[in-house]
Design a protein around this motif. Structure first.
Motif, mmCIF file in Angstrom:
data_model
loop_
_atom_site.group_PDB
_atom_site.id
_atom_site.type_symbol
_atom_site.label_atom_id
_atom_site.label_comp_id
_atom_site.label_asym_id
_atom_site.label_seq_id
_atom_site.Cartn_x
_atom_site.Cartn_y
_atom_site.Cartn_z
ATOM 1 N N ALA A 45 0.855 -1.147 -0.086
ATOM 2 C CA ALA A 45 -0.106 -0.068 -0.056
ATOM 3 C C ALA A 45 0.895 1.321 0.110
ATOM 4 O O ALA A 45 1.931 1.282 0.562
ATOM 5 C CB ALA A 45 -1.139 0.245 1.219
ATOM 6 N N ASP A 46 0.353 2.306 -0.791
ATOM 7 C CA ASP A 46 1.338 3.740 -0.789
ATOM 8 C C ASP A 46 0.304 4.582 -0.295
ATOM 9 O O ASP A 46 -1.071 4.463 -0.496
ATOM 10 C CB ASP A 46 1.506 3.961 -2.325
ATOM 11 N N LEU A 47 0.584 5.627 -0.046
ATOM 12 C CA LEU A 47 -0.183 7.030 0.612
ATOM 13 C C LEU A 47 0.344 8.106 0.115
ATOM 14 O O LEU A 47 1.610 8.310 0.283
ATOM 15 C CB LEU A 47 -0.536 6.791 2.072
ATOM 16 N N THR A 48 -0.499 8.943 -0.519
ATOM 17 C CA THR A 48 0.090 10.416 -1.029
ATOM 18 C C THR A 48 -0.910 11.314 -0.565
ATOM 19 O O THR A 48 -2.220 11.012 -0.278
ATOM 20 C CB THR A 48 0.433 10.664 -2.330
ATOM 21 N N ASP A 49 -0.702 12.566 -0.201
ATOM 22 C CA ASP A 49 -1.497 13.619 -0.050
ATOM 23 C C ASP A 49 -0.968 14.981 -0.645
ATOM 24 O O ASP A 49 0.103 14.825 -1.447
ATOM 25 C CB ASP A 49 -2.008 13.848 1.344
ATOM 26 N N LYS A 50 -1.545 16.047 -0.381
ATOM 27 C CA LYS A 50 -1.069 17.527 -1.001
ATOM 28 C C LYS A 50 0.357 17.857 -0.615
ATOM 29 O O LYS A 50 0.865 18.817 -1.230
ATOM 30 C CB LYS A 50 -2.046 18.451 -0.740
#
Length: 349
Positions: free
Chosen positions: A230-235
């Motif tokens: 799993a990967d996670l990104t945000d602004k």
């Protein structure tokens, strides 16, 4: 037991990072080998901080003049006991004290830390030149995520500041981040990071089992297993690869052999979203979803996570529990998060 790899180095300043005493007006010069050690640790993904008895403003200015200020997270520059500073850094980084190294030129300070937090490994400043070659400071693999670890933690600080100043419920704040969660099969190039996550993650790890690179490579292509990342990104940027799931699959059941999440995303609701995805796909595939849980001294939170996610114990013995998910009532995925799931569960006979 073999000592854990060092995850954070905490530096003293006077007569350690530099020769001389800042507040006495001494001419200051970096100790030989310090810059090289700091840069080497940073490239290996080893975090760094400071515990120094000094005035914060002048000390930070001096670090800036040496071009080193950006390397240190949560520096503790004050008049408190060094052991208290180390504990505060560990709490803010959410890392175990048994993965910390403390470097100081004074015997008294090293003894005080050793007495108060015996898990921390202490080193004399005269040892700095050799530390980069010490196996405890040398990860077996260095991934792209490791090389960006400090930057990712610094982005986390920006997020924390934004969260602290936000007025409103937590879900409303999370909606401002533009979170994007991706979940799919591990590729061959992901294995080094998966191995690193398995070795580093203690709290949010359902079994605590460590898998070698060779074992992970075999499981990735096994017809009876699925290895997911799993990967996670945000602004504010990428959190990197932050989760791993190992499934063992039969015609009738999927068994979660391992589920772990990086502690840095604990407050983002990612663990619950991941389990909801697995429950949804198991229901669509018409199989039972089981999960193995092995209690350790640090992973109680993952047992609670399973319980809140609708799992109940089927059997238990000697700290090893087999749990089964309720697939009749599955919650919606979080509205504040965009989900990209590139794996759809299939039943293999």
């Amino acid at each position: 037991m073999a000592a854990k790899k060092i995850k954070c180095v905490v530096w003293d300043l006077d007569h350690t990072v530099w020769h001389g005493v800042l507040l006495e007006g001494d001419p200051l010069a970096l100790r030989p080998g310090v810059r090289e050690a700091i840069e080497a640790f940073d490239q290996r993904g080893i975090l760094q901080s400071i515990a120094s008895r000094n005035e914060s403003g002048p000390a930070r200015e001096q670090l800036q003049r040496f071009g080193l200020d950006h390397f240190f997270l949560h520096p503790q520059i004050n008049w408190a006991a060094k052991s208290e500073s180390v504990k505060r850094i560990a709490e803010r980084l959410n890392l175990g004290l048994d993965t910390f190294a403390f470097v100081d030129d004074q015997v008294f300070e090293r003894d005080e830390v050793r007495f108060s937090v015996p898990e921390v490994r202490t080193y004399d400043a005269t040892e700095i030149a050799r530390l980069a070659d010490d196996p405890d400071f040398t990860p077996r693999v260095v991934t792209d995520d490791a090389r960006r670890r400090r930057e990712m933690y610094q982005a986390d600080l920006t997020r924390q500041e934004a969260e602290t100043s936000f007025k409103g419920p937590n879900d409303a704040f999370l909606a401002t981040l533009g979170l994007e969660f991706s979940f799919g099969p591990a590729e061959a190039e992901d294995l080094a990071r998966v191995e690193e996550l398995v070795a580093r993650t203690n709290q949010l790890n359902t079994t605590g089992r460590v898998y070698s690179h060779e074992e992970l490579a075999e499981l990735r292509v096994s017809p009876d297993h699925t290895l997911l990342v799993a990967d996670l990104t945000d602004k504010h940027g990428s959190y990197g690869k932050i989760g791993v799931v190992l499934l063992q699959r039969t015609v009738e059941t999927w068994t979660i052999k391992l589920l772990l999440m990086s502690c840095r995303v604990m407050s983002r609701g990612v663990g619950g979203a991941l389990i909801t995805l697995l429950r949804q796909q198991a229901r669509e595939a018409g199989v039972r979803l089981l999960a193995e849980f092995r209690a350790t001294d640090r992973n109680r939170m993952m047992y609670i996570t399973y319980k809140f996610a609708g799992f109940s114990e089927v059997s238990e013995a000697d700290g090893h529990a087999l749990m089964e998910a309720d697939l009749a009532s599955i919650p919606e995925l979080p509205a504040y998060m965009r989900i990209n799931a590139t794996w759809q569960g299939e039943v293999h006979g």
